[in-house]
Design a protein around this motif. Structure first.
Motif, mmCIF file in Angstrom:
data_model
loop_
_atom_site.group_PDB
_atom_site.id
_atom_site.type_symbol
_atom_site.label_atom_id
_atom_site.label_comp_id
_atom_site.label_asym_id
_atom_site.label_seq_id
_atom_site.Cartn_x
_atom_site.Cartn_y
_atom_site.Cartn_z
ATOM 1 N N LYS A 69 -105.776 -36.593 -27.887
ATOM 2 C CA LYS A 69 -106.633 -35.779 -27.036
ATOM 3 C C LYS A 69 -107.663 -35.057 -27.901
ATOM 4 O O LYS A 69 -107.419 -34.903 -29.097
ATOM 5 N N HIS A 119 -98.679 -35.057 -26.133
ATOM 6 C CA HIS A 119 -97.402 -34.964 -26.872
ATOM 7 C C HIS A 119 -96.313 -34.286 -26.057
ATOM 8 O O HIS A 119 -95.138 -34.437 -26.362
ATOM 9 N N TYR A 120 -96.690 -33.594 -24.968
ATOM 10 C CA TYR A 120 -95.644 -33.006 -24.128
ATOM 11 C C TYR A 120 -94.755 -34.081 -23.501
ATOM 12 O O TYR A 120 -93.594 -33.848 -23.201
ATOM 13 N N LYS A 145 -91.618 -34.661 -25.459
ATOM 14 C CA LYS A 145 -90.632 -33.584 -25.644
ATOM 15 C C LYS A 145 -89.349 -33.900 -24.876
ATOM 16 O O LYS A 145 -89.408 -34.379 -23.740
ATOM 17 N N PHE A 150 -96.480 -22.018 -19.795
ATOM 18 C CA PHE A 150 -96.608 -22.225 -21.252
ATOM 19 C C PHE A 150 -97.104 -20.921 -21.842
ATOM 20 O O PHE A 150 -98.149 -20.402 -21.427
ATOM 21 N N GLU A 205 -97.749 -18.810 -25.573
ATOM 22 C CA GLU A 205 -97.752 -18.836 -27.043
ATOM 23 C C GLU A 205 -97.996 -17.427 -27.556
ATOM 24 O O GLU A 205 -98.755 -16.670 -26.933
ATOM 25 N N ARG A 207 -108.729 -21.865 -35.312
ATOM 26 C CA ARG A 207 -109.190 -23.015 -34.502
ATOM 27 C C ARG A 207 -110.193 -22.564 -33.446
ATOM 28 O O ARG A 207 -110.432 -23.255 -32.462
ATOM 29 N N TYR A 227 -113.057 -25.081 -32.373
ATOM 30 C CA TYR A 227 -112.613 -26.140 -31.458
ATOM 31 C C TYR A 227 -112.282 -25.540 -30.095
ATOM 32 O O TYR A 227 -112.728 -26.001 -29.056
ATOM 33 N N ASP A 267 -107.257 -27.290 -22.809
ATOM 34 C CA ASP A 267 -106.372 -27.423 -23.970
ATOM 35 C C ASP A 267 -104.917 -27.639 -23.544
ATOM 36 O O ASP A 267 -104.186 -28.384 -24.190
ATOM 37 N N HIS A 275 -101.063 -30.962 -20.550
ATOM 38 C CA HIS A 275 -99.618 -30.781 -20.712
ATOM 39 C C HIS A 275 -98.949 -30.303 -19.412
ATOM 40 O O HIS A 275 -97.941 -30.854 -18.987
ATOM 41 N N LYS A 330 -102.509 -17.939 -24.611
ATOM 42 C CA LYS A 330 -102.324 -17.682 -26.053
ATOM 43 C C LYS A 330 -102.237 -16.179 -26.269
ATOM 44 O O LYS A 330 -102.680 -15.403 -25.426
ATOM 45 N N GLN A 386 -88.968 -25.346 -24.318
ATOM 46 C CA GLN A 386 -88.910 -24.797 -25.668
ATOM 47 C C GLN A 386 -89.071 -23.285 -25.610
ATOM 48 O O GLN A 386 -89.658 -22.793 -24.649
HETATM 49 C C1 BG6 Z 1 -101.919 -28.584 -28.254
HETATM 50 C C2 BG6 Z 1 -102.943 -27.527 -28.034
HETATM 51 O O1 BG6 Z 1 -102.196 -29.711 -27.491
HETATM 52 O O2 BG6 Z 1 -100.647 -28.076 -27.883
HETATM 53 C C3 BG6 Z 1 -102.622 -26.267 -28.811
HETATM 54 O O3 BG6 Z 1 -104.207 -28.017 -28.460
HETATM 55 C C4 BG6 Z 1 -101.221 -25.807 -28.476
HETATM 56 O O4 BG6 Z 1 -103.547 -25.238 -28.533
HETATM 57 C C5 BG6 Z 1 -100.250 -26.957 -28.646
HETATM 58 O O5 BG6 Z 1 -100.894 -24.764 -29.364
HETATM 59 C C6 BG6 Z 1 -98.851 -26.572 -28.208
HETATM 60 O O6 BG6 Z 1 -97.966 -27.580 -28.576
HETATM 61 P P1 BG6 Z 1 -96.462 -27.240 -28.900
HETATM 62 O O7 BG6 Z 1 -95.836 -28.561 -29.130
HETATM 63 O O8 BG6 Z 1 -96.466 -26.365 -30.113
HETATM 64 O O9 BG6 Z 1 -95.933 -26.521 -27.718
#
Ligand code: BG6
Ligand code: NDP
Length: 507
Positions: free
Chosen positions: A176, A206-207, A210, A242, A244, A251, A254, A263, A268, A362, A398
């Motif tokens: 992505k 990538h989600y 998981k 989600f 964080e 970053r 970006y 993002d 995800h 975030k 997670q």
């Molecule tokens: C990414 C985003 O795709 O996923 C990031 O670009 C984000 O901003 C990340 O932090 C979160 O992935 P994970 O696997 O750490 O939950």
């Protein structure tokens, strides 16, 4: 020292019995593969791609004869390159690391010159000639760990110069972002489709790799009792969250171009939503699963900015953490959201009227990703005059993977009062000592096996962008002032009211 491709290295650990029962073999006896990582000098390659390949090798999931060729513009020797990669390979067994490092190679070249790709093809061919057994098909996996600005030229050059020969397969992994909106995503899609078949393209979210996201299918379709209550008659709302704790640290450049909706939410969280909401696929084959996911997306209404809460983090209350706008890589006065909550509806028999509330942000007070399914109220009436809490099924993606069900239980003792208790399957207790692989590891294994079920199909992507593009254009035009929330807080004010509006009993 040539061995059949599917044989593990001598130093690899033995897979668990469950892992051994993978649906299909990794590679047939007559197959050899080279993995080519483009952008090998970059952050993703170092943090994710190589450690994931290493972990596969360590756990006997990388066919023994596989070789890995890094490619980027940086002029590095293979030795310099491997000394960059090696610190990211975590293991107490130096022999195992040495065995893996001996499979790493590096060559440099541009991303746009035909001659450089002809050289890359030669380098791959040389590895194939040295390491493949006679008669083995020499397959190629290209991993584009590259900035999106070069996806199209690189994909075109790979097609023109570096495809596998003699009927062997070629697979291309694309990272992505897949465009920024419907139009740019379609442009990328058309450019890729001009040279590559859909079955050759592996778009990573990538989600989907998981463990707990993959588990959604098992929980839903391998259990009679969940299947029976999985609809609008029993479910009041679904929350997919989600959070964080870190900000955009480093970053900002970006991130500011994309914002939290692109993002995290559009990819995800929406992927998780489709797995929660889809009907039972006929089989677990990639297209059966993806057909059901696309059907969900096509039953959804495009999101409106009125149905969203957007926020941007400011400095922490104690002043120790900077706000988003304090990041030097962020343009002054940016209105890019770092927090978003949105409600979406699925207009089909199963889900009509059930709000799906997606939230991501975030610089919040905690880090977690979870799916929370809140069931409807049980009529209390004369039987239970005091208020009953709603049942909730929580799938914690997670940290600390878990599935738990909140239910009303009689308080033990002589009384008859009910209280909330949990049926709790916390993974580190239930599966003590079991390793949960990293998402990238799981996805790379899928690519080697040729299983696209956990990758995003072109029509799925198109449907996902259609839902978000109108709102994103409004946000991009600066029409919405995000609500400022302090770094380290729960998010913008107004969230509880927003949630309550959709019948969420508590936040
Ligand atoms: C990414 C985003 O795709 O996923 C990031 O670009 C984000 O901003 C990340 O932090 C979160 O992935 P994970 O696997 O750490 O939950
Ligand atoms: P990088 O910025 O580290 O770039 C990767 C490599 O590409 C660099 O080492 C560089 O290699 C080359 N490169 C950088 N800029 C340019 C340019 N303008 N033109 C041509 N080549 C360039 O990216 P990441 O590794 O962080 O990310 C790669 C891909 O993965 C992106 O699509 C990103 O969105 C995605 N991704 C990244 C994540 C991460 O954690 N980093 C997470 C999820 C997705 P050289 O100069 O040697 O050729």
């Amino acid at each position: 020292n040539k061995q059949p491709a599917a044989t593990a290295t001598a130093t690899a650990t033995t897979p668990s019995s469950d892992e051994q029962s993978l649906a299909s073999p990794i590679l047939g006896q007559n197959e050899y593969v080279t993995v080519i990582v483009l952008g090998a000098s970059g952050d993703l390659a170092k943090k994710k791609t190589y450690p994931a390949l290493y972990s596969l090798a360590k756990h006997a999931f990388l066919p023994a004869s596989t070789h890995i060729l890094g490619y980027a513009r940086s002029n590095l020797s293979t030795q310099d390159f491997t000394s960059r990669i090696q610190p990211g390979l975590k293991d107490s067994d130096p022999q195992r690391i040495a065995a893996f490092v001996s499979k790493l190679h590096y060559t440099h070249g541009s991303y746009d010159q035909p001659q450089d790709y002809a050289n890359l093809d030669k380098a791959i061919t040389q590895l194939e000639n040295t390491h493949a057994l006679p008669g083995q098909s020499k397959n190629r996996v290209f991993y584009m760990a590259l900035p999106p600005s070069v996806f199209i030229p690189v994909a075109n050059m790979l097609h023109a110069h570096c495809r596998a020969h003699n009927g062997a397969w070629t697979r291309v992994i694309v990272e992505k972002p897949f465009g920024k909106d419907l139009e740019s995503s379609r442009e990328l899609g058309r450019a890729l489709a001009a040279n590559w078949h859909e079955h050759e393209l592996y778009r990573i979210d990538h989600y989907l790799g998981k463990e707990m996201v993959k588990n959604l299918i098992s929980l839903r379709f391998a259990n009679m009792f969940f299947g029976a209550v999985w609809d609008r008659h029993a479910i009041a709302n679904v929350q997919i969250t989600f959070k964080e704790m870190i900000g955009t640290e480093g970053r900002g450049g970006y991130f500011d171009e994309f914002g939290i909706v692109r993002d995290v939410m559009q990819n995800h969280l929406l992927q998780i939503l489709t797995l929660v909401a889809m009907d039972r696929p006929v089989t677990l084959l990639a297209d059966d699963v993806r057909n059901e996911k696309v059907k969900v997306l096509r039953c959804m209404r495009p999101i409106k900015t009125q149905d969203m809460v957007l926020g941007q983090y400011g400095p922490s209350e104690d002043g120790s953490k900077p706000g988003y706008l304090d990041d030097k890589t962020v343009p002054a006065g940016s209105k890019t959201p770092t927090y978003a909550a949105a409600v979406m509806f699925i207009d089909n028999d199963r889900w009509s009227g059930v709000p799906f509330i997606l939230r991501c942000g975030k610089a919040l007070n905690e880090a977690k990703t979870e799916v929370r399914i809140q069931f409807r109220d049980v009529p209390g009436g004369h039987m239970f005059p005091s208020t009953l809490s709603r049942n909730e099924l929580v799938i914690r993606v997670q940290p600390k993977e878990a599935v738990y069900l909140k239910l009303m239980n009689k308080e033990p003792g002589l009384g008859y009062k009910q209280h909330i208790a949990e049926l709790d399957m916390t993974y580190h207790e239930r599966y003590e000592g079991v390793r949960i692989p990293d998402a990238y590891e799981a996805l790379l294994l899928d690519v080697l096996r040729g299983d696209q079920a956990n990758f995003v199909r072109d029509d799925e992507l198109d449907a996902a962008w259609s839902l978000f593009t109108p709102a994103l254009h409004e946000i991009d035009a600066g029409k919405i002032d995000p609500l400022v929330y302090p770094y380290g807080s729960r998010g913008p004010n107004g969230l509880i009211k927003f949630m309550a509006q959709y019948g969420v009993e508590r936040d």
